[in-house]
Write a protein that holds these residues in place. Structure first.
Motif, PDB file in Angstrom:
ATOM      1  N   ASN A 130      53.670  47.018   6.617  1.00  0.00           N
ATOM      2  CA  ASN A 130      52.619  47.492   5.713  1.00  0.00           C
ATOM      3  C   ASN A 130      51.297  47.025   6.315  1.00  0.00           C
ATOM      4  N   GLU A 131      50.995  47.547   7.515  1.00  0.00           N
ATOM      5  CA  GLU A 131      49.962  46.970   8.363  1.00  0.00           C
ATOM      6  C   GLU A 131      48.547  47.355   7.954  1.00  0.00           C
ATOM      7  N   SER A 132      47.604  46.470   8.319  1.00  0.00           N
ATOM      8  CA  SER A 132      46.187  46.769   8.170  1.00  0.00           C
ATOM      9  C   SER A 132      45.408  45.929   9.166  1.00  0.00           C
ATOM     10  N   SER A 133      44.283  46.481   9.631  1.00  0.00           N
ATOM     11  CA  SER A 133      43.432  45.772  10.580  1.00  0.00           C
ATOM     12  C   SER A 133      42.030  46.358  10.504  1.00  0.00           C
ATOM     13  N   PRO A 134      41.040  45.678  11.061  1.00  0.00           N
ATOM     14  CA  PRO A 134      39.723  46.318  11.193  1.00  0.00           C
ATOM     15  C   PRO A 134      39.826  47.526  12.119  1.00  0.00           C
ATOM     16  N   VAL A 135      38.831  48.379  12.068  1.00  0.00           N
ATOM     17  CA  VAL A 135      38.773  49.519  12.982  1.00  0.00           C
ATOM     18  C   VAL A 135      38.594  48.987  14.405  1.00  0.00           C
ATOM     19  N   VAL A 136      39.421  49.474  15.313  1.00  0.00           N
ATOM     20  CA  VAL A 136      39.436  48.996  16.692  1.00  0.00           C
ATOM     21  C   VAL A 136      38.675  49.961  17.591  1.00  0.00           C
ATOM     22  N   GLU A 144      42.321  52.009  12.765  1.00  0.00           N
ATOM     23  CA  GLU A 144      43.095  50.784  12.614  1.00  0.00           C
ATOM     24  C   GLU A 144      44.375  50.884  13.441  1.00  0.00           C
ATOM     25  N   PHE A 145      44.943  49.723  13.754  1.00  0.00           N
ATOM     26  CA  PHE A 145      46.241  49.716  14.414  1.00  0.00           C
ATOM     27  C   PHE A 145      47.308  50.269  13.463  1.00  0.00           C
ATOM     28  N   GLY A 146      48.267  50.998  14.008  1.00  0.00           N
ATOM     29  CA  GLY A 146      49.452  51.412  13.277  1.00  0.00           C
ATOM     30  C   GLY A 146      50.680  50.780  13.907  1.00  0.00           C
ATOM     31  N   VAL A 147      51.668  50.416  13.100  1.00  0.00           N
ATOM     32  CA  VAL A 147      52.895  49.783  13.594  1.00  0.00           C
ATOM     33  C   VAL A 147      54.085  50.500  12.974  1.00  0.00           C
ATOM     34  N   ASP A 148      55.021  50.976  13.800  1.00  0.00           N
ATOM     35  CA  ASP A 148      56.131  51.775  13.272  1.00  0.00           C
ATOM     36  C   ASP A 148      57.283  50.903  12.787  1.00  0.00           C
ATOM     37  N   ASP A 149      58.223  51.522  12.052  1.00  0.00           N
ATOM     38  CA  ASP A 149      59.419  50.831  11.558  1.00  0.00           C
ATOM     39  C   ASP A 149      60.403  50.593  12.697  1.00  0.00           C
ATOM     40  N   ASN A 150      61.336  49.654  12.466  1.00  0.00           N
ATOM     41  CA  ASN A 150      62.404  49.438  13.434  1.00  0.00           C
ATOM     42  C   ASN A 150      63.638  48.899  12.727  1.00  0.00           C
ATOM     43  N   THR A 151      64.806  49.284  13.241  1.00  0.00           N
ATOM     44  CA  THR A 151      66.092  48.873  12.668  1.00  0.00           C
ATOM     45  C   THR A 151      66.882  48.071  13.686  1.00  0.00           C
ATOM     46  N   GLN A 152      67.428  46.938  13.234  1.00  0.00           N
ATOM     47  CA  GLN A 152      68.223  46.086  14.109  1.00  0.00           C
ATOM     48  C   GLN A 152      69.393  45.497  13.335  1.00  0.00           C
ATOM     49  N   ILE A 153      70.222  44.721  14.031  1.00  0.00           N
ATOM     50  CA  ILE A 153      71.314  43.985  13.386  1.00  0.00           C
ATOM     51  C   ILE A 153      70.731  42.766  12.695  1.00  0.00           C
ATOM     52  N   GLY A 154      70.984  42.652  11.398  1.00  0.00           N
ATOM     53  CA  GLY A 154      70.497  41.520  10.630  1.00  0.00           C
ATOM     54  C   GLY A 154      71.599  40.512  10.358  1.00  0.00           C
ATOM     55  N   SER A 156      50.194  52.015  17.535  1.00  0.00           N
ATOM     56  CA  SER A 156      49.409  53.226  17.747  1.00  0.00           C
ATOM     57  C   SER A 156      47.952  52.990  17.353  1.00  0.00           C
ATOM     58  N   LEU A 157      47.073  53.883  17.814  1.00  0.00           N
ATOM     59  CA  LEU A 157      45.650  53.785  17.511  1.00  0.00           C
ATOM     60  C   LEU A 157      45.100  55.193  17.281  1.00  0.00           C
ATOM     61  N   GLY A 158      45.136  55.602  16.019  1.00  0.00           N
ATOM     62  CA  GLY A 158      44.573  56.883  15.630  1.00  0.00           C
ATOM     63  C   GLY A 158      45.083  58.053  16.447  1.00  0.00           C
ATOM     64  N   LYS A 191      50.556  56.350  20.473  1.00  0.00           N
ATOM     65  CA  LYS A 191      51.105  55.076  20.925  1.00  0.00           C
ATOM     66  C   LYS A 191      50.308  54.540  22.114  1.00  0.00           C
ATOM     67  N   ILE A 192      49.853  53.281  21.987  1.00  0.00           N
ATOM     68  CA  ILE A 192      49.126  52.658  23.098  1.00  0.00           C
ATOM     69  C   ILE A 192      49.802  51.389  23.594  1.00  0.00           C
ATOM     70  N   ALA A 193      50.743  50.838  22.785  1.00  0.00           N
ATOM     71  CA  ALA A 193      51.350  49.566  23.174  1.00  0.00           C
ATOM     72  C   ALA A 193      52.679  49.401  22.457  1.00  0.00           C
TER      73      ALA A 193
END
Length: 215
Positions: free
Chosen positions: A44-50, A55-65, A91-93, A97-99
């Motif tokens: 549930n990401e938030s950041s200043p405008v880069v 703002e930065f965006g961060v996607d979901d991910n699924t793993q073994i818990g 991601s950035l707008g 995806k940038i990283a």
């Protein structure tokens, strides 16, 4: 919408099943509970405008818990949440995806289980602390060399959970749980040679469905 549905379902099941008992004995003082299953991290990401872009965006991910619990009494336990490393695209707008980064988020909570030791269904709540270690940070789109030296700082924060165990027999159970963790990281990099630091809140919901074994 799917995330809200999962949260509502777990909470509703926990409330409806409190006090439901059977002859199956479980969750007694001294029990060790090991659970393994599928965990989804939904930031549930938030950041200043880069860079005046977005703002930065961060996607979901699924793993073994994995989680490991110990019952201090019939109703009070402690639990450690672990998992295989989560991997997220950043991601950035309109740039997309940038990283990408990976992280491990071990979380330790104290829990209260409703009902009695012979309850077949045990809803519970928990609260504690999360530590998140970020690693393997790299730019996948460096804007023709303008972006370099990416790093994400580790994070300490509060965590909370709600969950439900259904005891199949003396040893085996199935579980559904929802976690929330405060994760704030300093994203540092160089933009055209200038050092940049962006404080970014990740604050994910974590959804887990698992099978457990009681020792």
């Amino acid at each position: 919408m799917m995330n809200k549905t999962i949260v509502s379902g777990v909470i509703a099941a926990a409330l409806l099943s409190a006090g439901f008992a059977s002859s199956v004995s479980a969750h007694q003082a001294g029990d060790i509970i090991v659970r393994a299953g599928v965990a989804v991290v939904a930031p549930n990401e938030s950041s200043p405008v880069v860079a005046d872009i977005a703002e930065f965006g961060v996607d979901d991910n699924t793993q073994i818990g994995l989680n490991f619990g110990y019952m201090l009494t019939d109703n009070i336990g402690i639990e450690l949440l672990a998992a295989t490393p989560f991997s997220h695209d950043i991601s950035l707008g309109e740039l997309g995806k940038i990283a990408e980064t990976k992280h491990l988020p071990p979380t330790l909570v104290a829990q209260y289980y409703f009902g009695s030791a012979d309850s077949k269904v045990r809803p519970y709540i928990g609260a504690g602390v999360n530590f998140t270690n970020f690693f393997d940070n790299e730019f996948t789109n460096d804007l023709d060399g303008a972006l370099t030296d990416l790093s994400l700082g580790n994070s300490w924060g509060l965590a909370a959970q709600v969950g439900l165990d259904y005891q199949i027999n003396k040893n085996w159970l199935v579980n559904a749980s929802v976690w929330y963790a405060q994760i704030t990281t300093d994203v540092e990099f160089k933009l055209a040679g200038d050092a940049v630091k962006v404080e970014t809140d990740i604050d994910p919901w974590v959804y887990m469905v698992s099978v457990g074994y009681t020792f």
